[in-house]
Design a protein around this motif. Structure first.
Motif, PDB file in Angstrom:
ATOM      1  N   ILE A 206       0.854  -1.192   0.000  1.00 53.31           N
ATOM      2  CA  ILE A 206       0.000   0.000   0.000  1.00 53.31           C
ATOM      3  C   ILE A 206       0.888   1.239   0.000  1.00 53.31           C
ATOM      4  O   ILE A 206       1.825   1.341   0.795  1.00 53.31           O
ATOM      5  CB  ILE A 206      -0.927   0.033   1.242  1.00 53.31           C
ATOM      6  CG1 ILE A 206      -1.732  -1.255   1.352  1.00 53.31           C
ATOM      7  CG2 ILE A 206      -1.855   1.237   1.188  1.00 53.31           C
ATOM      8  CD1 ILE A 206      -2.515  -1.367   2.645  1.00 53.31           C
TER       9      ILE A 206
ATOM     10  N   GLN B 217      -9.870  -6.562  -0.362  1.00 48.04           N
ATOM     11  CA  GLN B 217      -9.135  -7.483   0.496  1.00 48.04           C
ATOM     12  C   GLN B 217      -7.772  -7.757  -0.131  1.00 48.04           C
ATOM     13  O   GLN B 217      -7.687  -8.041  -1.327  1.00 48.04           O
ATOM     14  CB  GLN B 217      -9.908  -8.790   0.672  1.00 48.04           C
ATOM     15  CG  GLN B 217     -11.232  -8.637   1.396  1.00 48.04           C
ATOM     16  CD  GLN B 217     -11.929  -9.972   1.591  1.00 48.04           C
ATOM     17  OE1 GLN B 217     -11.425 -11.008   1.182  1.00 48.04           O
ATOM     18  NE2 GLN B 217     -13.095  -9.946   2.226  1.00 48.04           N
TER      19      GLN B 217
ATOM     20  N   LYS C  89      -5.814   3.729  11.179  1.00 43.88           N
ATOM     21  CA  LYS C  89      -6.691   4.747  10.605  1.00 43.88           C
ATOM     22  C   LYS C  89      -5.816   5.856  10.025  1.00 43.88           C
ATOM     23  O   LYS C  89      -5.119   6.548  10.754  1.00 43.88           O
ATOM     24  CB  LYS C  89      -7.647   5.315  11.660  1.00 43.88           C
ATOM     25  CG  LYS C  89      -8.580   6.391  11.102  1.00 43.88           C
ATOM     26  CD  LYS C  89      -9.679   6.746  12.079  1.00 43.88           C
ATOM     27  CE  LYS C  89      -9.169   7.527  13.270  1.00 43.88           C
ATOM     28  NZ  LYS C  89     -10.289   8.000  14.134  1.00 43.88           N
TER      29      LYS C  89
ATOM     30  N   ALA D 279     -13.196  -3.114   8.940  1.00 41.97           N
ATOM     31  CA  ALA D 279     -11.957  -2.919   8.187  1.00 41.97           C
ATOM     32  C   ALA D 279     -10.742  -2.981   9.112  1.00 41.97           C
ATOM     33  O   ALA D 279     -10.806  -2.598  10.279  1.00 41.97           O
ATOM     34  CB  ALA D 279     -11.993  -1.597   7.441  1.00 41.97           C
ATOM     35  N   ASP D 280      -9.631  -3.471   8.556  1.00 43.90           N
ATOM     36  CA  ASP D 280      -8.352  -3.418   9.272  1.00 43.90           C
ATOM     37  C   ASP D 280      -7.671  -2.059   9.083  1.00 43.90           C
ATOM     38  O   ASP D 280      -7.029  -1.556  10.004  1.00 43.90           O
ATOM     39  CB  ASP D 280      -7.422  -4.524   8.760  1.00 43.90           C
ATOM     40  CG  ASP D 280      -7.955  -5.907   9.046  1.00 43.90           C
ATOM     41  OD1 ASP D 280      -8.089  -6.254  10.229  1.00 43.90           O
ATOM     42  OD2 ASP D 280      -8.260  -6.625   8.071  1.00 43.90           O
ATOM     43  N   ILE D 281      -7.783  -1.502   7.876  1.00 41.13           N
ATOM     44  CA  ILE D 281      -7.155  -0.222   7.544  1.00 41.13           C
ATOM     45  C   ILE D 281      -8.191   0.649   6.854  1.00 41.13           C
ATOM     46  O   ILE D 281      -8.876   0.197   5.924  1.00 41.13           O
ATOM     47  CB  ILE D 281      -5.928  -0.411   6.619  1.00 41.13           C
ATOM     48  CG1 ILE D 281      -4.901  -1.348   7.265  1.00 41.13           C
ATOM     49  CG2 ILE D 281      -5.290   0.928   6.300  1.00 41.13           C
ATOM     50  CD1 ILE D 281      -3.758  -1.721   6.337  1.00 41.13           C
TER      51      ILE D 281
ATOM     52  N   VAL E  40      -8.462   4.457   4.939  1.00 39.64           N
ATOM     53  CA  VAL E  40      -7.694   5.557   4.359  1.00 39.64           C
ATOM     54  C   VAL E  40      -8.663   6.596   3.823  1.00 39.64           C
ATOM     55  O   VAL E  40      -9.597   6.259   3.079  1.00 39.64           O
ATOM     56  CB  VAL E  40      -6.768   5.065   3.219  1.00 39.64           C
ATOM     57  CG1 VAL E  40      -5.964   6.233   2.662  1.00 39.64           C
ATOM     58  CG2 VAL E  40      -5.848   3.961   3.706  1.00 39.64           C
TER      59      VAL E  40
ATOM     60  N   LEU F 129     -11.489   2.588   1.672  1.00 41.76           N
ATOM     61  CA  LEU F 129     -10.896   3.820   1.163  1.00 41.76           C
ATOM     62  C   LEU F 129     -11.999   4.752   0.666  1.00 41.76           C
ATOM     63  O   LEU F 129     -12.938   4.309  -0.007  1.00 41.76           O
ATOM     64  CB  LEU F 129      -9.918   3.528   0.013  1.00 41.76           C
ATOM     65  CG  LEU F 129      -8.836   2.481   0.284  1.00 41.76           C
ATOM     66  CD1 LEU F 129      -9.240   1.158  -0.355  1.00 41.76           C
ATOM     67  CD2 LEU F 129      -7.486   2.926  -0.270  1.00 41.76           C
TER      68      LEU F 129
ATOM     69  N   TRP G 111      -6.240  -8.957   4.739  1.00 43.98           N
ATOM     70  CA  TRP G 111      -6.424  -7.599   5.255  1.00 43.98           C
ATOM     71  C   TRP G 111      -7.601  -6.953   4.532  1.00 43.98           C
ATOM     72  O   TRP G 111      -7.700  -7.011   3.299  1.00 43.98           O
ATOM     73  CB  TRP G 111      -5.171  -6.746   5.024  1.00 43.98           C
ATOM     74  CG  TRP G 111      -3.943  -7.268   5.710  1.00 43.98           C
ATOM     75  CD1 TRP G 111      -3.144  -8.282   5.297  1.00 43.98           C
ATOM     76  CD2 TRP G 111      -3.377  -6.782   6.930  1.00 43.98           C
ATOM     77  NE1 TRP G 111      -2.104  -8.477   6.165  1.00 43.98           N
ATOM     78  CE2 TRP G 111      -2.216  -7.551   7.192  1.00 43.98           C
ATOM     79  CE3 TRP G 111      -3.719  -5.770   7.822  1.00 43.98           C
ATOM     80  CZ2 TRP G 111      -1.417  -7.350   8.298  1.00 43.98           C
ATOM     81  CZ3 TRP G 111      -2.909  -5.562   8.931  1.00 43.98           C
ATOM     82  CH2 TRP G 111      -1.789  -6.351   9.173  1.00 43.98           C
ATOM     83  N   ARG G 112      -8.483  -6.330   5.317  1.00 50.46           N
ATOM     84  CA  ARG G 112      -9.638  -5.631   4.754  1.00 50.46           C
ATOM     85  C   ARG G 112      -9.348  -4.125   4.767  1.00 50.46           C
ATOM     86  O   ARG G 112      -9.026  -3.562   5.811  1.00 50.46           O
ATOM     87  CB  ARG G 112     -10.896  -5.928   5.567  1.00 50.46           C
ATOM     88  CG  ARG G 112     -11.283  -7.393   5.569  1.00 50.46           C
ATOM     89  CD  ARG G 112     -12.474  -7.624   6.477  1.00 50.46           C
ATOM     90  NE  ARG G 112     -12.835  -9.027   6.547  1.00 50.46           N
ATOM     91  CZ  ARG G 112     -13.662  -9.635   5.712  1.00 50.46           C
ATOM     92  NH1 ARG G 112     -14.253  -8.929   4.745  1.00 50.46           N
ATOM     93  NH2 ARG G 112     -13.933 -10.913   5.841  1.00 50.46           N
ATOM     94  N   LEU G 113      -9.463  -3.506   3.589  1.00 49.65           N
ATOM     95  CA  LEU G 113      -9.206  -2.080   3.449  1.00 49.65           C
ATOM     96  C   LEU G 113     -10.480  -1.358   3.068  1.00 49.65           C
ATOM     97  O   LEU G 113     -11.294  -1.875   2.274  1.00 49.65           O
ATOM     98  CB  LEU G 113      -8.150  -1.819   2.376  1.00 49.65           C
ATOM     99  CG  LEU G 113      -6.671  -1.922   2.783  1.00 49.65           C
ATOM    100  CD1 LEU G 113      -6.297  -3.370   3.084  1.00 49.65           C
ATOM    101  CD2 LEU G 113      -5.781  -1.351   1.692  1.00 49.65           C
TER     102      LEU G 113
ATOM    103  N   LEU H 146      -2.298   0.175  -4.608  1.00 47.69           N
ATOM    104  CA  LEU H 146      -2.356  -1.135  -3.957  1.00 47.69           C
ATOM    105  C   LEU H 146      -1.727  -2.178  -4.866  1.00 47.69           C
ATOM    106  O   LEU H 146      -1.850  -2.103  -6.095  1.00 47.69           O
ATOM    107  CB  LEU H 146      -3.799  -1.527  -3.641  1.00 47.69           C
ATOM    108  CG  LEU H 146      -4.643  -0.545  -2.823  1.00 47.69           C
ATOM    109  CD1 LEU H 146      -6.061  -1.075  -2.679  1.00 47.69           C
ATOM    110  CD2 LEU H 146      -4.023  -0.306  -1.465  1.00 47.69           C
TER     111      LEU H 146
END
Length: 714
Positions: free
Chosen positions: A553, A615, A665, A646-648, A650, A627, A623-625, A564
């Protein structure tokens, strides 16, 4: 007897071993006494680099204290020994380097604009730089009656909106949105803010039409600008920009695709006025003066021809340096040429590593900030490699003149050029990978054709064309120059098109780069057998560089652009409308050489107008993103639910406190403190552009915003 105490204590054995090691080092340093002076610029450079790497005044002061403690330790060593000299002078010079750059930053630089402003500016033009390839001009202005603005402002004006009468000394008025000079958008990226600080530029922007001229310029355009315009008007085709760059050092007329081909083929050094150009000019002047003076019998018998010719070559080199803008490679080359000419005039062998070291010290004394830029590093690294190779006995024996046939002489000359080119490519590769994230692999073969073509065909033809233009007879030579430059570009594009022309890597950690550089210097600057010990850090650094894990990322400092890496290795962008500059920057930082797609096109991504969920695989888990991709407010119930899953997360805006992802975050407030981010999911590491507590004067400190909204919407 087995139970009796030992006759010699462990402490005594250690002391004896230490004394033997000290004596061995003293013997080695005494054998290398002629090489010790070469480490003076290295010691100064360590202090300069420490100031750039360490974040604040306390740590700068701490480094100076440690350096002086290192020097003090040398005072307790045996007097007159080489080790004492190394410790004392090394510590003092490292401290001096840190103080030198610290002092220049405090007295010369210009702090950046605190925040973006939109306003009407009236200013006096200090310099005009035309950039025909981008159809614009770049102006350096001193604002008038604007105490809130920095001393100097750099503004771009489109070619269509550039009025007549704009030159040095003109006063103009226009509307503009001024920004602080751009810092690096991603870790390892180009930091224009640092360079602008030492140039005295505190803000940049693009002027809006109309631009009103309140007082036209009364000064004649500088010689460099007139020469640039003259050459561009005389050479037709894409080679015009290169012809202008060879004469003036201004690369503004070179098309982007041609500049990229020159970089990928390892020929970009031909565009920057450096050793090749200065040497060719000085050598040509000396040759002509010697031949002209030899026509006079009295001059040939009574005058010191070499001294006069050397003085003429020195004046030509100084004039060429001033004409081309006195950039660091040109200054370095000019200083080196002057030292060589001085040695030749005195009848001494002047082309040595001591000459290179002296030139480096002079440049560092006046421009210490240049050390961390690619121009200084690449120019000095190339020269050190060439001179060190030339001083090696086996290489000297290989290139020494001998009675042999034409074919064998030609083969040996070709072999010499390949060896020198290969040596330069190997030395420059880690520097190019650090700054540009890619390095040319076929540069040695491209330079085999391009350097003779440039030195013996292009530059003489261009010089003759300029001279004959005085009487209006230069057109045939400009025609020949254009065709020679077309051939040069054909070589560049042909080599660049090869799949093996360029190797790319993701952003290299500074520790790996430092190990490679210090190991390389150890190999090049010493002459004894212990020089090969430098291969260990070089080998370790190269192995670590090859094993650098590319980030999954990438997030720019404003949060708008996210790249990504999918499970298939493809790089995709969040926003389809990202410009070419953003795409190239993110692809290079990731070490990706393909075409970047769009996130919405990935099968594992779910995108709406406002949000994207995707993902990614990394570190043995999924990992779940989440955005954001628009400025539209999102209902709290929907967004809070997605944040929790979500894990992250943006976003290019400030996220409310109730958005609580599982791991990270990333919003406007975080990015204001960290800058751009590179996230390695395999290692679970996050690398940031800014250092924690960075107090360097060009860093814009984050502005505290009001309390975030906590209503029912994002």
């Amino acid at each position: 007897m087995a139970l009796e105490p030992r006759q010699t204590s462990v402490g005594g054995n250690i002391r004896q071993a230490g004394l033997r090691l000290f004596a061995h080092l003293e013997k080695g340093l005494e054998h290398e006494r002629e090489q010790l002076a070469l480490w003076v610029p290295v010691a100064i450079g360590i202090g300069i680099v420490a100031w750039f790497i360490l974040p604040n005044r306390l740590e700068w002061f701490g480094f100076c204290c440690v350096s002086l403690a290192f020097a003090s330790a040398g005072l307790v060593m045996p007097t007159g020994g080489r080790m004492q000299q190394v410790f004392v002078l090394g510590g003092v010079l490292a401290c001096a380097g840190c103080v030198l750059i610290w002092g220049k930053a405090a007295t010369v630089g210009m702090p950046p604009l605190a925040r973006p402003v939109f306003m009407e500016v009236t200013g006096e033009v200090k310099a005009v730089n035309a950039i025909p390839a981008q159809q614009m001009s770049r102006l350096l202005l001193e604002p008038i009656e604007a105490p809130a603005l920095p001393r100097l402002v750099r503004v771009n004006i489109d070619e269509s909106g550039m009025p007549r009468g704009v030159g040095e000394g003109a006063i103009i008025r226009f509307r503009v949105r001024l920004m602080p000079p751009a810092a690096a958008s991603l870790p390892g990226g180009y930091d224009f803010a640092r360079r602008a600080y030492f140039q005295g530029i505190g803000a940049t922007g693009r002027a809006l039409k109309p631009v009103t001229v309140l007082r036209p310029s009364a000064k004649e355009r500088p010689l460099r600008a007139r020469l640039f315009a003259h050459i561009n008007g005389r050479v037709s085709g894409p080679g015009a920009g290169i012809a202008a760059a060879l004469a003036t050092g201004d690369q503004g007329a070179i098309a982007d695709e041609d500049a990229e081909a020159m970089r990928n083929s390892g020929l970009a050094h031909l565009l920057s006025i450096s050793g090749l150009h200065v040497t060719a000019l000085v050598g040509a002047v000396i040759f002509l003066l010697m031949r002209l003076m030899a026509l006079s019998r009295r001059a040939a018998l009574d005058w010191p021809l070499m001294l006069i010719a050397a003085a003429g070559g020195a004046l030509a080199g100084i004039g060429y340096t001033l004409l081309t803008g006195a950039e660091v490679p040109t200054v370095r080359s000019c200083v080196a040429a002057l030292l060589v000419l001085g040695g030749l005039a005195l009848g001494r062998d002047a082309i040595t590593l001591r000459l290179v070291a002296a030139g480096a010290v002079i440049v560092l004394m006046f421009w210490p900030e240049a050390l961390v830029g690619p121009s200084f590093q690449m120019s000095f690294a190339a020269v050190v490699a060439l001179v060190a190779l030339g001083e090696h006995p086996k290489f000297r024996a290989f290139v020494a003149g001998r009675d042999e046939g034409m074919s064998r002489r030609l083969a040996r000359n070709v072999g010499t050029m390949l060896l020198t080119g290969l040596a330069v490519e190997l030395v420059l590769a880690p520097i190019a990978l650090l700054h540009f994230h890619k390095a040319g692999m076929l540069g040695a073969f491209a330079n085999l054709l391009a350097i003779p073509l440039t030195t013996f065909v292009v530059m003489p033809l261009e010089a003759l064309a300029l001279l004959l233009d005085i009487i209006g007879a230069g057109a045939p030579f400009w025609w020949l120059t254009g065709h020679a430059l077309d051939l040069l570009l054909a070589i560049a594009h042909g080599v660049s098109a090869s799949p093996w022309a360029v190797v790319m890597t993701p952003t290299m950690p500074m520790g790996i780069f430092g190990a490679i550089i210090m190991g390389g210097l150890w190999c090049l600057l010493w002459r004894g057998q212990w020089r090969w010990a430098g291969m260990f850090p070089v080998a370790i650094g190269v192995a670590a560089m090859l094993m650098v894990s590319p980030p999954e990322i990438l997030i720019t400092g404003d949060g708008r652009h996210v790249a990504l890496r999918s499970s298939s290795g493809e790089m995709v962008l969040l926003r389809a409308r990202a410009g070419d500059y953003v795409r190239d920057m993110m692809a290079e930082s990731a070490g990706f050489g393909g075409v970047m797609g769009t996130l919405a096109d990935l099968p594992e991504a779910r995108c709406s107008t406002d949000l994207c969920a995707v993902q990614l695989q990394g570190g043995g888990r999924t990992w779940r993103l989440l955005l954001t991709r628009s400025d539209v407010l999102v209902d709290r119930a929907i967004f809070e639910r997605d944040c929790v899953q979500a894990d992250i997360v943006v976003a290019d805006r400030g996220l409310p406190p109730w958005c609580r992802p599982r791991w990270l975050k990333v919003d406007r407030r975080l990015l204001a403190r960290t800058g751009g981010l590179a996230i390695d999911l395999d290692q679970g590491l996050v690398r940031s552009t800014k250092m924690l507590g960075d107090a360097h004067p060009w860093v814009v400190q984050p502005i505290r915003s009001s309390k975030p909204r906590s209503n029912g919407q994002l």
